[in-house]
Design an enzyme around this catalytic site. Structure first.
Site, mmCIF file in Angstrom:
data_model
loop_
_atom_site.group_PDB
_atom_site.id
_atom_site.type_symbol
_atom_site.label_atom_id
_atom_site.label_comp_id
_atom_site.label_asym_id
_atom_site.label_seq_id
_atom_site.Cartn_x
_atom_site.Cartn_y
_atom_site.Cartn_z
ATOM 1 N N THR A 10 0.862 -1.180 0.000
ATOM 2 C CA THR A 10 0.000 0.000 0.000
ATOM 3 C C THR A 10 0.900 1.232 0.000
ATOM 4 O OG1 THR A 10 -0.117 0.294 2.413
ATOM 5 C CG2 THR A 10 -1.719 -1.228 1.412
ATOM 6 N N ILE B 130 7.247 -2.274 7.351
ATOM 7 C CA ILE B 130 7.315 -0.815 7.331
ATOM 8 C C ILE B 130 7.945 -0.337 6.021
ATOM 9 C CG2 ILE B 130 8.166 1.253 8.488
ATOM 10 C CD1 ILE B 130 6.127 -0.386 10.095
ATOM 11 N N LYS B 131 7.256 0.569 5.367
ATOM 12 C CA LYS B 131 7.713 1.085 4.076
ATOM 13 C C LYS B 131 8.275 2.491 4.273
ATOM 14 C CE LYS B 131 5.805 1.082 -0.657
ATOM 15 N NZ LYS B 131 4.511 1.028 -1.391
ATOM 16 N N VAL B 132 9.492 2.714 3.781
ATOM 17 C CA VAL B 132 10.139 4.020 3.927
ATOM 18 C C VAL B 132 10.654 4.479 2.566
ATOM 19 C CG1 VAL B 132 10.827 3.535 6.313
ATOM 20 C CG2 VAL B 132 12.430 3.059 4.442
#
Length: 217
Positions: A27, A82-84
């Site tokens: 997402t 976790i997307k960074v």
């Protein structure tokens, strides 16, 4: 190759999961906004549908706040990834989280040099955007091939997650290169199932079967 679906639409995710072929979900803030739901609620719902990695992206741009947001997000479920973004602060956050045992997906990768840095930062996934790369006249598949070679050279554990997938050819070429994962919108994944000769063959079989007047049941 692992198949992720790129959407925050839980109905689409459930449909894809029912095939038994879905390995995860990605997402981003744009997809969450499109859903019209609360961020945390959407991620929690998706995590109940799919046991594999579910990427939830921080929206802060500084390391300290990224860490605070990541703490909230990773408490949602064990399979939250976790997307960074691929920035200095994003990679600092990636290193800190990965050292603590948290899966991290580093996104918005547009060069092999960036992918090298993400691998050194311990990212679980690197997300090169092939469609956007192609949009500006660059070679998206060439980027995937370069990253594959670099990661193989240094035995990085980071998985190549091909993103910004626009059509089935992107998936085919990524698989031929040896990318680990692809993420695509539901419509692109559905297109993988379709071929006119398959449809024609089914029609022929059904027509011949109808002539027999038989039933298996």
């Amino acid at each position: 190759m692992k198949f992720f679906v790129d959407t925050a639409d839980t109905a689409d995710i459930a449909e894809m999961a029912a095939t038994g072929l879905l390995d995860g979900v990605t997402t981003n803030p744009s997809l969450i906004a499109k859903s019209g739901k609360q961020f945390v609620d959407v991620i929690a719902e998706i995590c109940k549908i799919v046991p594999g990695p579910v990427s939830a992206e921080v929206v802060a741009l500084d390391h300290a706040t990224m860490m605070k947001e990541a703490e909230v997000l990773r408490k949602i479920a064990d399979n939250v990834c976790i997307k960074v973004p691929l920035t200095i602060d994003g990679l600092k956050t990636c290193k800190a989280l990965s050292d603590d045992g948290t899966m991290v997906n580093v996104t918005l990768c547009f060069s092999a040099n960036q992918a090298l840095l993400a691998g050194k930062a311990g990212a679980a996934f690197i997300s090169p955007f092939v469609g956007r790369h192609d949009d500006v006249g660059l070679d998206g598949m060439g980027l995937i091939a370069d990253i594959r070679q670099i990661y193989d050279n240094y035995d990085f554990g980071t998985e190549i997650l091909v993103a910004s997938v626009r059509h089935p050819i992107h998936i085919l070429e990524s698989a031929k290169i040896g990318a680990d994962v692809m993420t695509a919108p539901p419509a692109v994944i559905r297109a993988l199932f379709n071929h006119p000769l398959t449809d024609k063959g089914i029609q022929g079989f059904m027509a011949d079967w109808a002539k027999t007047g038989q039933s298996i049941l």
